[in-house]
Design a protein around this motif. Structure first.
Motif, short mmCIF file in Angstrom:
data_model
loop_
_atom_site.label_atom_id
_atom_site.label_comp_id
_atom_site.label_asym_id
_atom_site.label_seq_id
_atom_site.Cartn_x
_atom_site.Cartn_y
_atom_site.Cartn_z
N GLU A 102 0.82 -1.20 0.00
CA GLU A 102 0.00 0.00 0.00
C GLU A 102 0.86 1.26 0.00
OE1 GLU A 102 -2.52 -0.25 3.35
OE2 GLU A 102 -3.64 -2.01 2.65
N ASN A 103 0.34 2.32 -0.60
CA ASN A 103 0.99 3.64 -0.62
C ASN A 103 2.40 3.59 -1.22
OD1 ASN A 103 -1.28 4.74 0.74
ND2 ASN A 103 -0.44 4.05 2.70
N GLY A 104 2.57 2.75 -2.24
CA GLY A 104 3.85 2.70 -2.92
C GLY A 104 4.94 1.96 -2.18
N THR A 105 4.62 1.25 -1.10
CA THR A 105 5.61 0.48 -0.35
C THR A 105 5.72 -0.92 -0.93
OG1 THR A 105 3.95 -0.26 1.26
CG2 THR A 105 5.14 1.80 1.74
N PHE A 106 6.72 -1.67 -0.45
CA PHE A 106 6.94 -3.02 -0.94
C PHE A 106 6.98 -4.00 0.24
CE2 PHE A 106 8.83 -0.32 -4.21
CZ PHE A 106 8.24 -0.83 -5.36
N ASP A 107 6.49 -5.18 -0.02
CA ASP A 107 6.49 -6.24 1.00
C ASP A 107 7.74 -7.08 0.83
OD1 ASP A 107 6.00 -8.23 2.78
OD2 ASP A 107 4.24 -9.05 1.76
N ASN A 108 8.63 -7.04 1.83
CA ASN A 108 9.90 -7.76 1.76
C ASN A 108 9.89 -9.09 2.50
OD1 ASN A 108 11.12 -5.51 0.42
ND2 ASN A 108 11.38 -4.51 2.40
N HIS A 109 8.72 -9.50 3.00
CA HIS A 109 8.65 -10.66 3.88
C HIS A 109 9.23 -11.91 3.23
CE1 HIS A 109 7.18 -13.46 6.89
NE2 HIS A 109 6.64 -14.18 5.91
N GLU A 110 8.89 -12.15 1.98
CA GLU A 110 9.34 -13.38 1.32
C GLU A 110 10.85 -13.38 1.12
OE1 GLU A 110 8.07 -16.12 -2.58
OE2 GLU A 110 7.15 -14.15 -2.22
N TYR A 111 11.41 -12.24 0.76
CA TYR A 111 12.86 -12.15 0.60
C TYR A 111 13.56 -12.29 1.95
CZ TYR A 111 17.53 -10.33 -0.28
OH TYR A 111 18.89 -10.18 -0.34
N ASP A 112 13.04 -11.65 2.97
CA ASP A 112 13.62 -11.76 4.31
C ASP A 112 13.62 -13.21 4.77
OD1 ASP A 112 13.99 -9.06 4.30
OD2 ASP A 112 12.32 -8.60 5.63
N GLN A 113 12.56 -13.94 4.45
CA GLN A 113 12.47 -15.35 4.83
C GLN A 113 13.53 -16.17 4.10
OE1 GLN A 113 8.90 -17.59 3.68
NE2 GLN A 113 8.85 -18.45 5.74
N ARG A 114 13.75 -15.86 2.82
CA ARG A 114 14.78 -16.58 2.06
C ARG A 114 16.16 -16.32 2.65
NH1 ARG A 114 15.60 -18.33 -3.34
NH2 ARG A 114 13.34 -18.67 -3.38
N VAL A 115 16.45 -15.07 2.99
CA VAL A 115 17.74 -14.74 3.61
C VAL A 115 17.85 -15.41 4.98
CG1 VAL A 115 19.15 -12.88 4.55
CG2 VAL A 115 18.01 -12.58 2.36
N GLY A 116 16.75 -15.44 5.73
CA GLY A 116 16.76 -16.10 7.02
C GLY A 116 17.09 -17.58 6.90
#
Length: 253
Positions: free
Chosen positions: A191-205
Motif C-alpha cells: 500500500e501507498n507505494g511500499t513493498f512487501d519484503n517478507h518473502e525475501y527476508d524469509q529466504r535470507v533467514g
C-alpha cells in the motif's frame, strides 16, 4: 597427527578470513536472525540458496555434501538438487571460481564461508544480506549499509530488487535508511507505494540458518544426546536415591 594439525590450521585461517570479510561499519542496528537449527526444512532451503547463489565464489571447505543427510536429505536428493558438476557426494563444498580470478575481480579473494556465522554472527549476516543498495561510485555498482565499500556485488538482487540509500541530516548524526525503488521476484508491491519484503527476508533467514548450521553441524545431535542423558539421569537417580535412602534408614526406623 600431521593431518590433524593441518586441519586445525585450515580452520583457523578460515576464521581469520571470515573476520576480515566481515569487518564493517559500526553503529548500524543489526536485525535478529531467525535461527532455528531444529527447522530442517529451513536449513534445506538455505542449503539450496547457498549452492545456487554463493558457491560459485565462496567455498565451504569444512562442509561435505553428505553431511546434509543429517538434515533429512537423501543422497539422491543431494545429487539431484545441490550438485551440478562432477563432484561426489562425499566431497567438500569447494568453490568453482579460481582464487586468482576472484582477487582480480573483487580486489580480494572471496573467503571460505564455513565458519563465517561463528566468526561474525548470525545477526550481522542477516542484516548484511538485506542491506545492499545501488552505488554508482563502486566498481560493482553496489554498496552495503553495514559493510561500507564492500567488494562483493549483490548476488541476490534479482530476488530483492534494487534499494537506494536515503540520508537525512549531516555529520555523524545523519540518519541512513534504505528505500526499495525496484521490486524483485521476492518483493511485492504494498500500500501507498511500499513493498512487501517478507518473502525475501524469509529466504535470507533460511540462508543464514544454513550458514549457522554449517559452522557447527553436530550441534543439534549433541543437544539431543545431552537431553537424553539428562532424562536418563533424572529417571534413574530419583528412584535409586529413594531406594538407597529407604534401605539406609530401614534399621533405624
Amino acid at each position: 597427527m600431521k593431518k590433524t594439525l593441518a586441519s586445525l590450521l585450515a580452520i583457523a585461517s578460515l576464521a581469520l578470513a571470515g573476520q576480515s570479510f566481515a569487518a564493517g561499519a559500526e553503529g548500524v542496528h543489526l536485525d535478529k536472525a531467525p535461527i532455528d537449527h531444529k527447522n530442517a526444512e529451513s536449513i534445506q532451503r538455505g542449503a539450496q540458496t547457498f549452492v545456487n547463489y554463493c558457491l560459485s565464489c565462496h567455498g565451504a571447505a569444512v562442509m561435505r555434501y553428505n553431511r546434509l543427510q543429517d538434515i533429512g536429505l537423501t543422497e539422491a536428493q543431494i545429487k539431484a538438487n545441490l550438485m551440478f558438476a562432477s563432484e561426489k557426494v562425499g566431497d567438500q563444498m569447494k568453490v568453482a571460481m579460481d582464487a586468482k580470478d576472484g582477487k582480480a575481480w573483487f580486489g580480494a579473494t572471496p573467503p571460505d564461508l564455513s565458519l563465517i556465522a561463528r566468526s561474525r554472527g548470525e545477526d550481522w549476516l542477516y542484516t548484511y544480506l538485506r542491506t545492499f543498495y545501488r552505488d554508482d561510485t563502486r566498481p560493482t555498482g553496489w554498496n552495503n549499509l553495514v559493510f561500507d565499500k564492500v567488494g562483493m556485488p549483490h548476488v541476490l538482487w534479482e530476488l530483492q530488487g534494487e534499494q537506494i540509500l536515503k540520508v537525512e541530516g549531516e555529520g555523524p548524526h545523519a540518519k541512513k535508511s534504505l528505500v526499495l525503488v525496484k521490486p524483485g521476484t521476492l518483493t511485492r508491491g504494498g500500500e501507498n507505494g511500499t513493498f512487501d519484503n517478507h518473502e525475501y527476508d524469509q529466504r535470507v533467514g533460511d540462508l543464514v540458518n544454513y550458514l549457522s548450521y554449517m559452522a557447527e553441524p553436530s550441534q543439534v545431535k549433541r543437544e539431543q544426546i545431552g537431553y537424553g542423558v539428562l532424562l536418563f539421569l533424572i529417571l534413574f537417580l530419583i528412584p535409586v536415591s529413594y531406594l538407597l535412602k529407604k534401605e539406609y534408614w530401614r534399621d533405624i526406623h
